[in-house]
Scaffold this motif. Structure first.
Motif, PDB file in Angstrom:
ATOM      1  N   UNK A   1       0.830  -1.210   0.000  1.00 32.84           N
ATOM      2  CA  UNK A   1       0.000   0.000   0.000  1.00 32.84           C
ATOM      3  C   UNK A   1       0.865   1.260   0.000  1.00 32.84           C
TER       4      UNK A   1
ATOM      5  N   UNK B   1       3.960   1.563  -1.209  1.00 35.89           N
ATOM      6  CA  UNK B   1       4.575   1.717  -2.535  1.00 35.89           C
ATOM      7  C   UNK B   1       3.551   2.213  -3.551  1.00 35.89           C
ATOM      8  N   UNK B   2       2.335   1.729  -3.408  1.00 33.87           N
ATOM      9  CA  UNK B   2       1.263   2.166  -4.305  1.00 33.87           C
ATOM     10  C   UNK B   2       0.980   3.662  -4.114  1.00 33.87           C
TER      11      UNK B   2
ATOM     12  N   UNK C   1       3.618   5.646  -5.610  1.00 37.59           N
ATOM     13  CA  UNK C   1       3.514   5.637  -7.072  1.00 37.59           C
ATOM     14  C   UNK C   1       2.457   6.625  -7.558  1.00 37.59           C
TER      15      UNK C   1
END
Lengths: 411, 411
Positions: free
Chosen positions: B106, B108-109, B112
């Motif tokens: 979550x 890293x998302x 991003x």
């Protein structure tokens, strides 16, 4: 495949202007282009995301005669290429713990820039994660972006990151690249086999990926890896960019016996256009030395600017005049394609030319020339249905099988 | 702070339309807006990236009276807010190994999608990583995006991912959120202290972050964490969104003694506008039950659509009519601000209002009203230089000290 080290010098020797022998009429090319526009046309190995990290790369601009760029939106339109598998590629270094953390970071970064490309151009590119997405996205007038990984080194430090990659769209993955790694033997490691195929961690990674519905890509891995993948895989596998060893004896190509096994197992080979694997260019020692000196002038490939690519193209042409080498041509590519088509049939062959990763031949320097492949297929008498398979149907069939199988597994 | 669980219900009780007591003339607001346009104006805790994951959120559109959105480009322009620290926030769950992998994914998302926002609007937003970037980006007519992390749970599974976050722009990081985690005690965990401050892993994480030049954010962590951070940190720390406990006795606020220690250590507190920490709203049991039922209707906050936010705002107004509660007002916010300014001086105070994470008060429902703060500061006689510090100079000074110190450490 990436243009690195010695392989770089081989790959870069393709810039001269000799005419390819095979030629097509304007009518043939027009018919081919029209047909491609009707089909879903995918290349299964686009290294273009490497360019997303170059500050001066603009995917909406055409970059003709630029050694660093063979794929951009205008040339995809010109060549009637709908999209393909855009690779999270990372190089391989010394396999230290530190290097593996850097590989991890580099992989996540490459994954991020693919999503940034999608965010920057939502009207032109769209992410695809299922086979059905391809036709839908094409129908919306956009280019198709499946995400793949070339070389699983970014997962060595922590294989559980595979779950994140999957959530972020990863649907195709290879194990190794030029060199052996913790997961698998490479076809080209000068040290020879280390695991004699997949390592235990590699087998686990393959199983984990297949449970998620990720297709396994055999390109770059050793023959022993191929044999083990066939033995262990409940679903067909893919060779995303490979050639026929019977045409040119190179470990990156696959022999006829294994091609037959691949097809029998339901798999597909996507034909590569990386010159060093298509032919032996017969470069002299002087040529190799001169190329090394030239490349030294440009420094690290990954950090070159797109603007450098045009000058590099010119410099390589000058080098060709001084130290001639044999350049792979479209004929050479078509010879690999024809051999493979005849051996295992058009249901098991596709297109994966390693664009922006060293691919391209004389007579087909970038994706704008792709209709020549279709023109050739038509000339050879392949049906539109067969050509549809070659241009995307076959790889999507393999993906569908992988996803169908995964959907049935206990979670 | 995020609108979750019980805290959600407290935070959501702010939608009614009572007028705030403090009022400003049009001339005062015009002067304040003009001044903000000259300064670099930063909010140190923007939870807006949560909205980047909502498919129907468009940062270029204004979203007035929408409970899910308080920050977008038009309202940043209207409120003369140049930018701030955009948070990688993740919720805290059961601390199982599986949950930690999900936290990792979550985080890293969320990281991003911040980069996707930057890629989608390069003419309007730009990433900042050094203090000097802020004025440069403002000078180019763009909004400023520093990246922060609220709750370090995404690093529990693998703290070495900090290097990736740093490469991707992370420059401010807190340890815990509502609950204790593997790194630190929360100020609000019902179970009380687990580590009595930072865990050994937490101390290591703080040291690793500081070596990279990442500023440590104390907001949400316990008083014992504060004391240990002060003792161990070679550089000042930040409270990115907190209030004064002397004004409202809540563990998420900081007491006067610690405020003085913070300032003496060179640190800065950024004033929060999260209602539940500004005042006691005196909600009845019936009100809480009714709010719970209302929220149940909308389901998981993280997966609501922006379109739901407008209806939620209306529903909460109806709830207020039936079950009145006290709503924090701009006066309440200013009381915390004034107390803190008087106690430790304008060099140690800034703005971090938890927009899109539960912040906002009556009289200042979104960032378009921010010039009221400047008008109030001017009315109180603060100089333009002091106001420049409050609006960004102070937090950038802390960042500069962190980066200067890190640059001198052995690599």
């Amino acid at each position: 495949m990436k243009l690195r080290g010695l392989s770089l010098f081989v790959a870069l020797s393709l810039a001269a202007g000799q005419a390819a022998a095979v030629e097509f009429t304007q009518a043939e090319l027009a018919r081919a282009t029209a047909l491609q526009k009707k089909l879903v046309t995918l290349d299964s190995h686009l290294d273009t995301p490497a360019n997303f990290e170059r500050a001066d790369f603009d995917i909406l601009a055409a970059h003709p005669d630029n050694k660093l760029s063979q794929v951009d939106y205008p040339r995809m339109v010109a060549g009637a290429l709908d999209g393909g598998f855009w690779a999270v590629y990372t190089g391989q270094t010394d396999r230290s713990a530190k290097a593996h953390l850097e590989d991890r970071d580099d992989g996540l970064q490459r994954l991020s820039v693919i999503h940034q490309l999608l965010a920057a151009h939502p009207d032109k590119f769209e992410e695809a994660t299922t086979p059905a997405d391809a036709a839908r996205i094409k129908g919306e007038g956009k280019r198709i972006v499946y995400i793949s990984m070339e070389n699983a080194s970014p997962l060595v430090a922590d294989p559980s990151l595979l779950s994140f990659y999957y959530k972020q769209g990863l649907r195709l993955m290879s194990t190794a690249h030029f060199l052996n790694n913790e997961f698998a033997d490479s076809a080209t490691d000068p040290k020879g086999p280390e695991w004699h195929g997949l390592s235990p961690a590699g087998k686990q990674l393959v199983q984990d990926a297949q449970k998620l519905g990720i297709v396994i890509d055999q390109s770059h891995a050793s023959d022993e890896v191929f044999d083990q993948l066939i033995a262990m895989s409940p679903v067909p596998i893919l060779l995303s960019h490979s050639g026929a060893r019977a045409v040119h004896d190179h470990p990156r190509n696959i022999d006829d016996a294994r091609l037959k096994v691949l097809a029998k197992h339901g798999g597909v080979i996507q034909m590569n256009s990386y010159s060093g694997y298509l032919i032996d260019n017969g470069a002299s020692a002087e040529r190799k030395t001169a190329e090394g000196a030239l490349m030294g002038k440009y420094g690290d490939w990954e950090h070159m600017k797109v603007a450098d690519g045009a000058q590099l193209t010119a410099d390589l042409k000058a080098l060709d005049a001084k130290y001639p080498v044999k350049h792979a041509t479209l004929d050479d590519f078509l010879e690999h394609l024809e051999h493979t088509l005849k051996l295992i049939g058009p249901e098991h062959v596709g297109i994966g030319m390693d664009w922006d990763g060293g691919g391209g031949v004389e007579g087909m320097e970038d994706v704008s020339d792709l209709p020549k492949i279709t023109a050739w297929l038509l000339r050879k008498g392949y049906t539109e249905k067969q050509i549809a398979g070659i241009w995307g149907g076959n790889v999507l069939r393999v993906m569908q099988q992988a996803q169908d199988w995964a959907a049935k597994q206990p979670k």
